[in-house]
Design a protein around this motif. Structure first.
Motif, PDB file in Angstrom:
ATOM      1  N   ALA A   4      48.522  10.183  74.618  1.00 30.65           N
ATOM      2  CA  ALA A   4      49.685  10.957  74.173  1.00 30.65           C
ATOM      3  C   ALA A   4      50.894  10.651  75.040  1.00 30.65           C
ATOM      4  O   ALA A   4      52.003  10.486  74.547  1.00 30.65           O
ATOM      5  N   ARG A   5      50.670  10.546  76.359  1.00 27.18           N
ATOM      6  CA  ARG A   5      51.772  10.254  77.261  1.00 27.18           C
ATOM      7  C   ARG A   5      52.349   8.866  76.978  1.00 27.18           C
ATOM      8  O   ARG A   5      53.558   8.666  76.964  1.00 27.18           O
ATOM      9  N   ASN A   6      51.480   7.897  76.759  1.00 28.42           N
ATOM     10  CA  ASN A   6      51.933   6.543  76.471  1.00 28.42           C
ATOM     11  C   ASN A   6      52.731   6.505  75.176  1.00 28.42           C
ATOM     12  O   ASN A   6      53.738   5.815  75.060  1.00 28.42           O
ATOM     13  N   TYR A   7      52.281   7.276  74.182  1.00 30.62           N
ATOM     14  CA  TYR A   7      52.981   7.304  72.901  1.00 30.62           C
ATOM     15  C   TYR A   7      54.369   7.897  73.070  1.00 30.62           C
ATOM     16  O   TYR A   7      55.359   7.355  72.562  1.00 30.62           O
ATOM     17  N   ALA A  60      63.538   9.091  73.633  1.00 29.81           N
ATOM     18  CA  ALA A  60      64.590   8.783  74.595  1.00 29.81           C
ATOM     19  C   ALA A  60      64.132   9.198  75.989  1.00 29.81           C
ATOM     20  O   ALA A  60      63.367  10.144  76.144  1.00 29.81           O
ATOM     21  N   PRO A  61      64.598   8.497  77.036  1.00 32.22           N
ATOM     22  CA  PRO A  61      64.106   8.739  78.397  1.00 32.22           C
ATOM     23  C   PRO A  61      64.206  10.182  78.852  1.00 32.22           C
ATOM     24  O   PRO A  61      63.292  10.698  79.478  1.00 32.22           O
ATOM     25  N   ASN A  62      65.341  10.857  78.577  1.00 29.98           N
ATOM     26  CA  ASN A  62      65.481  12.217  79.068  1.00 29.98           C
ATOM     27  C   ASN A  62      64.636  13.214  78.270  1.00 29.98           C
ATOM     28  O   ASN A  62      64.479  14.351  78.678  1.00 29.98           O
ATOM     29  N   THR A  63      64.091  12.794  77.132  1.00 28.70           N
ATOM     30  CA  THR A  63      63.181  13.657  76.382  1.00 28.70           C
ATOM     31  C   THR A  63      61.748  13.463  76.849  1.00 28.70           C
ATOM     32  O   THR A  63      60.941  14.386  76.793  1.00 28.70           O
ATOM     33  N   VAL A  64      61.449  12.254  77.312  1.00 25.12           N
ATOM     34  CA  VAL A  64      60.098  11.946  77.783  1.00 25.12           C
ATOM     35  C   VAL A  64      59.686  12.912  78.893  1.00 25.12           C
ATOM     36  O   VAL A  64      58.525  13.328  78.973  1.00 25.12           O
ATOM     37  N   ALA A  65      60.630  13.293  79.763  1.00 24.70           N
ATOM     38  CA  ALA A  65      60.320  14.202  80.867  1.00 24.70           C
ATOM     39  C   ALA A  65      59.768  15.528  80.349  1.00 24.70           C
ATOM     40  O   ALA A  65      58.816  16.078  80.913  1.00 24.70           O
ATOM     41  N   THR A  66      60.348  16.060  79.275  1.00 18.41           N
ATOM     42  CA  THR A  66      59.876  17.317  78.702  1.00 18.41           C
ATOM     43  C   THR A  66      58.471  17.159  78.144  1.00 18.41           C
ATOM     44  O   THR A  66      57.588  18.006  78.356  1.00 18.41           O
ATOM     45  N   TYR A  67      58.244  16.065  77.417  1.00 23.23           N
ATOM     46  CA  TYR A  67      56.923  15.826  76.842  1.00 23.23           C
ATOM     47  C   TYR A  67      55.880  15.628  77.935  1.00 23.23           C
ATOM     48  O   TYR A  67      54.768  16.166  77.857  1.00 23.23           O
TER      49      TYR A  67
END
Length: 280
Positions: free
Chosen positions: A29-32, A38-45
């Motif tokens: 899930a993290r890799n997906y 977008a990079p700043n959304t990845v932090a939330t996920y």
């Protein structure tokens, strides 16, 4: 300082992230998320996934105890399989709100993220089409017992922009950068992540805005900025990726004039390339 502008425009709230041992499904899930957002959304996920994994580790819970294949979920009692997943995410919601003391809205967001990517991993909606009423009721009980302050985000105005500019040291390269960034963001009606990379180490010229993504026609008094990605995903925008700005003579808040001033005060160095240098 530029990050402060980004936070002001986007009201970004960074939460601490706890390291955790990832299971195969969480790792997937993290890799997906890393490759699709977008990079700043990845932090939330990642924060949601990390917290979920931390809960699993602390509670000694193993996802192998849950139906993780379509065949496995379909072969047994589908309602019980759905409820089993629901109870797991109810425990996660309780962990986020009661154990960690986070806001209910944060818990709702994290639960939604984890549910989405667990479903992506097992290639089927883990609720199996059933309505998760117990989870909904849990959030309602949270809201009744833990009143949350209501936050209303007021929109930015031209006066807010003027107030920012009044605090800048006129004539410096940094002031020109801040003026251009704020005016492009404000009048372009875009999120800061469309133009600004939150951290230097995450800058990727194939994805983020560079000096080569801007073209200015001084004779026509116009400017075009190509946007490669948006907050909602990392898909490269092609058909509608260009943002047009037009000069407004006499307007102190003209984004075209501000951009020209910025580019003149901070030109490319001999060793720099327009295609690999961040726009801001």
């Amino acid at each position: 300082p530029l990050a402060r502008i980004a936070r002001a425009f986007d009201d970004a709230k960074r939460k601490r992230q706890q390291p955790a041992h990832a299971t195969d499904s969480i790792s997937a899930a993290r890799n997906y998320s890393s490759s699709s957002l977008a990079p700043n959304t990845v932090a939330t996920y990642n924060a949601a996934i990390n917290n979920f994994t931390r809960m699993l580790v602390e509670n000694g819970t193993h996802l192998s105890d849950y139906p993780t294949t379509v065949a496995g979920m379909m072969s047994g009692d589908m309602l019980n399989a759905s409820r089993k997943w629901e109870q797991l995410l109810m425990g996660f919601a309780h962990y986020i709100v009661i154990h960690d003391g986070n806001r209910i809205t944060t818990a709702r967001s994290y639960v939604k993220i984890v549910k989405k990517y667990l479903s992506k991993h097992v290639k089927h909606q883990i609720d199996l089409g059933y309505e998760w009423r117990e989870l909904s009721n849990l959030f309602r009980r949270f809201e009744q017992k833990i009143p949350q302050p209501r936050v209303i985000q007021a929109g930015w105005t031209v006066e807010d922009i003027r107030a920012i500019h009044a605090q800048l040291n006129t004539g410096t390269a940094n002031a020109a950068l801040y003026r251009a960034a704020t005016l492009v963001l404000f009048f372009g009606v875009h999120r800061s992540s469309d133009y600004i990379t939150p951290r230097d180490e995450t800058f990727d010229p194939s994805r983020d805005a560079t000096r080569s993504d801007i073209s200015v026609d001084q004779q026509a008094g116009s400017m075009i900025i190509h946007i490669k990605q948006t907050k909602t995903g990392a898909k490269h925008v092609t058909a509608h990726g260009d943002k047009h700005f037009f000069s407004q003579p006499g307007n102190a808040l003209c984004p075209v004039r501000a951009m020209l001033e910025y580019l003149n005060k901070d030109p490319l160095r001999a060793h720099e390339s327009a295609g690999t240098t961040p726009l801001f």
